[in-house]
Each structure stands twice: as structure tokens, then as C-alpha cells.
Design a protein around this motif. Structure first.
Motif, PDB file in Angstrom:
ATOM      1  N   ALA A  97      -4.931 -29.019  14.593  1.00  0.00           N
ATOM      2  CA  ALA A  97      -4.107 -28.010  13.916  1.00  0.00           C
ATOM      3  C   ALA A  97      -2.684 -28.537  13.892  1.00  0.00           C
ATOM      4  N   ILE A  98      -1.900 -28.097  12.921  1.00  0.00           N
ATOM      5  CA  ILE A  98      -0.473 -28.476  12.979  1.00  0.00           C
ATOM      6  C   ILE A  98       0.268 -27.314  13.641  1.00  0.00           C
ATOM      7  N   ASP A  99       1.135 -27.664  14.578  1.00  0.00           N
ATOM      8  CA  ASP A  99       1.754 -26.642  15.433  1.00  0.00           C
ATOM      9  C   ASP A  99       2.872 -25.906  14.706  1.00  0.00           C
ATOM     10  N   TYR A 100       3.036 -24.636  15.037  1.00  0.00           N
ATOM     11  CA  TYR A 100       4.123 -23.871  14.447  1.00  0.00           C
ATOM     12  C   TYR A 100       5.453 -24.381  14.964  1.00  0.00           C
ATOM     13  N   HIS A 159       3.443 -25.994  24.357  1.00  0.00           N
ATOM     14  CA  HIS A 159       2.844 -25.496  25.599  1.00  0.00           C
ATOM     15  C   HIS A 159       1.501 -26.172  25.835  1.00  0.00           C
ATOM     16  N   GLY A 210      -1.525 -25.399  25.441  1.00  0.00           N
ATOM     17  CA  GLY A 210      -2.547 -25.355  24.387  1.00  0.00           C
ATOM     18  C   GLY A 210      -2.336 -26.463  23.373  1.00  0.00           C
ATOM     19  N   GLU A 239      -5.037 -29.701  22.908  1.00  0.00           N
ATOM     20  CA  GLU A 239      -5.692 -30.014  21.627  1.00  0.00           C
ATOM     21  C   GLU A 239      -5.455 -31.470  21.220  1.00  0.00           C
ATOM     22  N   ASP A 252       3.803 -27.448  11.407  1.00  0.00           N
ATOM     23  CA  ASP A 252       3.703 -26.419  10.365  1.00  0.00           C
ATOM     24  C   ASP A 252       5.076 -25.744  10.301  1.00  0.00           C
ATOM     25  N   ALA A 293      -0.120 -24.679   4.838  1.00  0.00           N
ATOM     26  CA  ALA A 293      -0.450 -25.460   6.044  1.00  0.00           C
ATOM     27  C   ALA A 293      -1.837 -26.100   5.967  1.00  0.00           C
ATOM     28  N   ASN A 320      -2.411 -29.520   4.446  1.00  0.00           N
ATOM     29  CA  ASN A 320      -1.920 -30.748   5.086  1.00  0.00           C
ATOM     30  C   ASN A 320      -3.053 -31.729   5.362  1.00  0.00           C
ATOM     31  N   TYR A 321      -4.247 -31.166   5.599  1.00  0.00           N
ATOM     32  CA  TYR A 321      -5.367 -32.023   5.989  1.00  0.00           C
ATOM     33  C   TYR A 321      -5.734 -33.017   4.884  1.00  0.00           C
ATOM     34  N   ILE A 374      -9.490 -27.391  16.254  1.00  0.00           N
ATOM     35  CA  ILE A 374      -8.638 -26.197  16.199  1.00  0.00           C
ATOM     36  C   ILE A 374      -8.960 -25.295  17.394  1.00  0.00           C
ATOM     37  N   ASP A 409      -8.525 -19.123  18.067  1.00  0.00           N
ATOM     38  CA  ASP A 409      -7.767 -18.065  17.390  1.00  0.00           C
ATOM     39  C   ASP A 409      -7.546 -18.336  15.915  1.00  0.00           C
ATOM     40  N   HIS A 441      -9.581 -21.028   9.053  1.00  0.00           N
ATOM     41  CA  HIS A 441     -10.319 -22.290   8.861  1.00  0.00           C
ATOM     42  C   HIS A 441     -11.764 -22.101   8.412  1.00  0.00           C
ATOM     43  N   TRP A 443      -6.741 -22.063  27.090  1.00  0.00           N
ATOM     44  CA  TRP A 443      -6.266 -22.134  28.472  1.00  0.00           C
ATOM     45  C   TRP A 443      -5.658 -20.789  28.813  1.00  0.00           C
TER      46      TRP A 443
HETATM   47  N1  MSP Z   1       0.330 -23.460  12.673  1.00  0.00           N
HETATM   48  C1  MSP Z   1      -0.929 -22.903  12.994  1.00  0.00           C
HETATM   49  C2  MSP Z   1      -2.056 -23.867  12.678  1.00  0.00           C
HETATM   50  C3  MSP Z   1      -2.097 -24.329  11.242  1.00  0.00           C
HETATM   51  S1  MSP Z   1      -3.364 -25.506  11.020  1.00  0.00           S
HETATM   52  C4  MSP Z   1      -3.417 -25.720   9.380  1.00  0.00           C
HETATM   53  C5  MSP Z   1      -0.993 -22.559  14.485  1.00  0.00           C
HETATM   54  N2  MSP Z   1      -0.064 -23.142  15.265  1.00  0.00           N
HETATM   55  S2  MSP Z   1       0.100 -22.851  16.838  1.00  0.00           S
HETATM   56  O1  MSP Z   1       1.240 -23.641  17.259  1.00  0.00           O
HETATM   57  O2  MSP Z   1       0.162 -21.468  17.089  1.00  0.00           O
HETATM   58  O3  MSP Z   1      -1.197 -23.368  17.521  1.00  0.00           O
HETATM   59  C6  MSP Z   1      -1.572 -24.739  17.435  1.00  0.00           C
HETATM   60  C7  MSP Z   1      -2.900 -24.964  18.136  1.00  0.00           C
HETATM   61  O4  MSP Z   1      -2.738 -24.712  19.529  1.00  0.00           O
HETATM   62  C8  MSP Z   1      -4.005 -24.031  17.638  1.00  0.00           C
HETATM   63  O5  MSP Z   1      -5.205 -24.734  17.422  1.00  0.00           O
HETATM   64  C9  MSP Z   1      -4.151 -23.047  18.767  1.00  0.00           C
HETATM   65  O6  MSP Z   1      -5.442 -22.534  18.907  1.00  0.00           O
HETATM   66  C10 MSP Z   1      -3.825 -23.925  19.960  1.00  0.00           C
HETATM   67  N3  MSP Z   1      -3.482 -23.117  21.112  1.00  0.00           N
HETATM   68  C11 MSP Z   1      -2.468 -22.224  21.204  1.00  0.00           C
HETATM   69  N4  MSP Z   1      -2.544 -21.632  22.432  1.00  0.00           N
HETATM   70  C12 MSP Z   1      -3.591 -22.114  23.126  1.00  0.00           C
HETATM   71  C13 MSP Z   1      -4.049 -21.991  24.452  1.00  0.00           C
HETATM   72  N5  MSP Z   1      -3.518 -21.183  25.326  1.00  0.00           N
HETATM   73  N6  MSP Z   1      -5.085 -22.791  24.825  1.00  0.00           N
HETATM   74  C14 MSP Z   1      -5.628 -23.732  23.986  1.00  0.00           C
HETATM   75  N7  MSP Z   1      -5.184 -23.881  22.752  1.00  0.00           N
HETATM   76  C15 MSP Z   1      -4.320 -22.944  22.212  1.00  0.00           C
HETATM   77  O7  MSP Z   1      -1.866 -21.818  14.867  1.00  0.00           O
END
Ligand code: MSP
Length: 510
Positions: free
Chosen positions: A9-12, A18, A20, A24, A49, A229, A232-233, A255, A258, A264, A289
Motif C-alpha cells: 500500500a502507499i502510505d498516507y 508507525h 504497521g 508491511e 499517497d 491512489a 499508482n500500482y 495490503i 482495513d 482493493h 499489530w
Molecule cells: N493510503 C492508504 C493506502 C492506499 S493504497 C493504494 C492507506 N495508508 S495508511 O498509511 O493508512 O496505511 C498504509 C498501510 O499500513 C495499510 O496497508 C494499512 O493496513 C497498514 N497498517 C496501518 N496500521 C496497521 C497496523 N497497526 N498493523 C499493520 N498494518 C497496518 O491506507
């Protein structure tokens, strides 16, 4: 040759990295490293993202431009990847020019094909989730906490047709058992699809949000952050002379649970199908986690900072702990005491001390040179056959993504090497002047060194910076290769180092 293509996934861009995010990337990296060692041509992509309301609002609060904010966050996330040794091939940012152009091309294509239409809509809007929500999203009559404030909005917007593809999607999921991993998640998606789905609002009027990709056929709007978002893939392998067909369909899209439903498992497959692309082979959905059984959140103050863990234990130990504890697909509790125990027991005692004992004994009894490992000796036979069984089971478990049990088996083998040394007691053999004892002494140390070398090679995808140190300590080429994992006379004549400490003792406060 088609690439073995993996995405995370691309992170926000509206928060700090953190655990998570770290997990990943590590999971993706472990799979990528295994695939590379198995001879595949791998391409691992991760990224950021960057659009949407929350990023815009954070930038306003900080009195900087959204792009400046994203640049900062991108540096933090990339630096986490680098610290963790994540071997990504491309880091995509949704503000990259090629990405924005690709999104606009897709929007135009869908609009021209009549898959996007304009309509006036009155609905409940969640600012936190940045989307329209419905009464059916309530859980036990309450809005989920992460929806934040809900307001009724009447707006003219653009909608992407989802409804008419619902049956196609159900049929696809039912006939492609590998599409969603683990299987119980596919069942959840099918459950969600039992209710009729609504078309997806894919635009936001600029007066409400300007930090997004402009809709090419109506400059008054930007596109919805998820629509942008997800693309992007493909945009990430569609620039700089790359050919999508060499990468797509992705082998694994990794991913968290959530973001499986609906993004997805509903929006993405329908977008792909309508745009004329195949679906990814597998949506690998990992669990979360947790902290003492609870979701980690800023408001509860229980978010685990990966950089603090790395500071305490080092990046490879962090990778080991996460991969050893979590059963991919399930949730797992993060526990610092448990981490410290694994560090001390598995890594420090079982592996680290084993290596330092063996090199020290090689110095004491063999002049620092690894002796020859004879064929078919009853002394080494036990370790040889244990290794063969371990290798088979570790590789088979990696194949089915059971990394926690693969590591369990590998560390049982490491425990067996320790036991083998205790049983053969080189320190006693060294005192004997009998020829057979001297032969046994040499074979014991040669077999132990060879066993450590092999175990290290299988550990390399999880501990990529520790393993070269192990190989180097054994006097052999630190380059990691899996082309020959047979137990044999690979180390004879090598000079081992003196005193090696892989995992320094933890400093205690007491
Ligand atoms: N930006 C979106 C994803 C877009 S993909 C086209 C997003 N970003 S996020 O920053 O919130 O999360 C990124 C990834 O981290 C996600 O796959 C999410 O499930 C994962 N995690 C966020 N918190 C988590 C935990 N506590 N444990 C494991 N992974 C978790 O969602």
C-alpha cells in the motif's frame, strides 16, 4: 522475462511512520528477497499517497504548502525503508508527474466509455474517511469512531459505475481462489457483495478540496484520493520506457486488512477490468499489530514507533521479531518484553553465542582454520539429515507465506547445532591424545560451522545485514546465494575471525 512484481500500500502523507507501515514493507521485502534468491527478476514498489483533505489541512495548520509537507513526509518514510533495509526498486509518490498524467488518462478513458457520469447527490459525508457514507456503515447503530464528524451534503459530482459490475466481481472472486489471501478474507468480501453496492463518487469540487488531481474533463473538480491512489500500482510501471505488460499483473499486492474492503477488493478490480487490465494475482492481506489487544491510535497514545524499536534492538532484530511473531493474515499483539526475550534468547543466546563459541573453539583447537568435512561420517550424519529436513520445511513454508513457522523451524535447527556441540564436547575431545578423538573434534567443529553457514543463508531474507557478518566471520564470501544449499565441504581451509558479537547484550536499567 516478466518481472515478479510486488507492491505495498502507499502510505498516507498525513502522519508519521508507525509499526504497521514498517511491518508491511518488511513483509514485502522478505518475499522479494526470497524471490530474488530463487532466481526471479523482482520489482518491488512502495510509496506515498499524498493527496486529499487531511494532507491539505495538515499543511494549512503548519502554514506550508501541501507539496512541502509531502516532501518532508516522503523523506521520513523513505528513510524508514532505508533503515530497515527494504530493497524497493521504485518509490512512487502520487504527486509524481507521470502518475498524475496516467490518472487523468484513465479518468478520460472511463468518461469517454460512459463509465463515469455526472449527478446531483445528497448524502452523509465523513470528513475523516473523506467519502460519502451510508446508514448501513453504522456498527451497532453507531458511526465508527474513525468516521469523525458526519455532515449532510448536497453536491453535483462525478460517479464511477460500480453497480453493474457487481455480479462480474462476485463470479471472479468465486472462480479465482488465489485472488484474495487468506481465504477467510475472500469470504468477507463476498459477504459485503451480498448487498447491492453504490456507484463511487470519484470527484470533489475544488471549492471544498483543491489538493488533488484535476479531472481532465471538468477543471472545477479534483479526483477522489482513493481513485488516484489505487492507480499508482500501474502508473509506477508505466513511465521511463517501462512496459506495463512486463510487470502487470502484480504477483502480490500487499495490503492491511482495513483497506481490503471496499477499496482493493471492489473499486480496484472493477477499475482494472473496465480499463482493460487483468487483476493482480493475489491481494495479500495482512492483519494488524495491536497493543494489548487494542487498535493502535494516536488518541490512545499506544502507537509503536518503529524507530524507537530499531534504536533499542537494531533493524535486523526488529525484522526478525515482526516476522517471527506474526502469522501473516492474523492480528498480533506487539509486546516489548516479548521482543526483548526473543532478542536475548533466540538471537543472542542461540545464534549469536553459537557463532562466537564455534569461532573461538576453531581458534583454540584448529589454529583458526576450518577443517575438512569428510563425507558420510556418523559424526556429521545427524546434522546433515536434520539440515535436509529443515531446508525442505523452511522453503515449503516460505512458499505458503508461513514465515513465522519457517523461522521456528530454522531456530530449532540452530538449537540442534548447540545440542550437537554439547553432546560432542569439543573441549573434552581436545584433551584426548587418541587419533579418533582428534578426528571427531575436527569433524564436530567443521560440521557446526557448515550448519551455521547454511542456517544463515536461509535466514538472509529476514536478517539481510546480519547474515553477511556471519558469513564473513566464517571466512567465506559474504555474498548471499541460494544456488547451493547442500550440506558439504564448503568451508574447509577458511580462516575464521576472532571474537564476533552479533547481538550485544541489552542494557538493563536495574
Ligand atoms: N493510503 C492508504 C493506502 C492506499 S493504497 C493504494 C492507506 N495508508 S495508511 O498509511 O493508512 O496505511 C498504509 C498501510 O499500513 C495499510 O496497508 C494499512 O493496513 C497498514 N497498517 C496501518 N496500521 C496497521 C497496523 N497497526 N498493523 C499493520 N498494518 C497496518 O491506507
Amino acid at each position: 522475462m516478466k518481472k515478479f512484481f510486488l507492491t505495498t500500500a502507499i502510505d498516507y502523507a498525513n502522519g508519521r511512520p508507525h509499526i504497521g507501515h514498517a511491518y508491511e514493507k518488511i513483509l514485502a521485502d522478505v518475499i522479494a528477497r526470497i524471490a530474488r534468491l530463487s532466481g526471479k527478476d523482482v520489482y518491488l514498489m512502495t510509496g506515498l499517497d499524498e493527496h486529499g483533505q487531511k494532507v491539505e489541512q495538515s499543511a494549512v495548520r503548519r502554514k506550508i504548502s501541501p507539496k512541502a509537507l509531502c516532501d518532508e513526509v516522503a523523506d521520513d518514510f523513505k528513510s524508514l525503508c532505508n533503515t530497515l533495509n527494504v530493497s524497493y526498486d521504485h518509490y512512487i509518490r502520487t504527486t509524481d508527474k507521470y502518475h498524475k498524467e496516467f490518472v487523468q488518462k484513465c479518468l478520460q478513458k472511463l468518461f469517454d466509455a460512459g463509465e463515469i457520469y455526472k449527478a446531483k447527490y445528497t448524502g452523509l459525508y465523513s470528513l475523516s474517511a473523506e467519502r460519502f457514507v451510508q446508514e448501513k456503515d453504522k456498527i451497532n447503530g453507531e458511526w465508527p469512531a474513525d468516521y469523525g464528524q458526519i455532515t449532510e451534503i448536497t453536491e453535483t459530482n462525478y460517479f464511477f459505475r460500480l453497480k453493474e459490475h457487481q455480479q462480474w466481481l462476485i463470479d471472479y472472486i468465486e472462480t479465482h481462489p488465489n485472488f484474495i489471501y487468506p481465504t477467510f478474507r475472500a469470504k468477507q468480501v463476498l459477504e459485503f457483495l451480498k448487498e447491492p453496492i453504490n456507484d463511487l463518487c470519484i470527484s470533489r469540487p475544488k471549492e471544498r478540496l483543491s489538493w488533488g488531481i484535476e479531472i481532465p474533463f471538468d477543471r472545477e473538480y479534483v479526483t477522489y484520493v482513493w481513485f488516484d491512489a489505487l492507480l499508482n500500482y500501474i502508473s509506477g510501471v508505466n513511465f521511463d520506457g517501462k512496459t506495463v505488460d512486463d510487470y502487470w499483473p502484480a504477483d502480490y499486492q500487499i495490503i492491511g486488512k482495513d483497506i481490503l474492503v471496499p477499496a482493493h477488493s471492489v473499486y480496484w478490480p472493477i477499475m482494472l477490468n473496465v480499463l482493460g487490465y487483468d487483476l493482480p494475482k493475489t491481494l495479500l492481506t495482512h492483519g494488524w499489530w495491536l497493543s494489548s489487544g487494542e487498535k493502535m491510535s494516536k488518541s490512545l497514545g499506544n502507537v509503536v514507533d518503529p524507530l524507537e524499536c530499531i534504536e533499542l534492538f537494531g533493524p535486523d532484530s526488529f525484522r526478525y521479531y515482526l516476522m517471527r511473531e506474526m502469522n501473516v493474515g492474523q492480528d498480533c499483539d506487539f509486546n516489548l518484553d516479548r521482543f526483548a526475550t526473543r532478542y536475548t534468547t533466540d538471537l543472542g543466546n542461540d545464534l549469536g553465542n553459537l557463532l562466537s563459541r564455534v569461532v573461538n573453539m576453531l581458534h583454540r583447537y584448529c589454529g583458526g582454520i576450518i577443517p575438512e568435512l569428510g563425507e558420510d561420517s556418523p559424526v556429521t550424519e545427524e546434522l546433515r539429515s536434520l539440515w535436509n529436513a529443515t531446508k525442505r520445511s523452511v522453503l515449503a513454508q516460505c512458499e505458503i507465506l508461513a514465515f513465522n513457522s519457517a523461522l521456528g523451524d530454522l531456530f530449532s535447527f540452530i538449537a540442534s547445532i548447540n545440542k550437537f556441540i554439547e553432546q560432542n564436547a569439543p573441549w573434552k575431545l581436545a584433551k584426548s591424545s587418541e587419533n579418533k578423538d582428534q578426528v571427531k573434534l575436527k569433524l564436530t567443529l567443521a560440521a557446526a560451522a557448515e550448519s551455521i553457514r547454511l542456517a544463515a543463508l536461509l535466514l538472509a531474507p529476514v536478517m539481510p545485514s546480519t547474515v553477511p557478518k556471519i558469513l564473513d566471520a566464517l571466512g567465506t564470501n559474504p555474498e548471499i546465494k541460494w544456488d547451493n544449499l547442500d550440506f558439504g565441504n564448503h568451508l574447509s581451509g577458511k580462516t575464521v575471525v576472532k571474537n564476533v558479537i552479533l547481538f550485544p547484550r541489552l542494557e538493563t536499567n536495574s
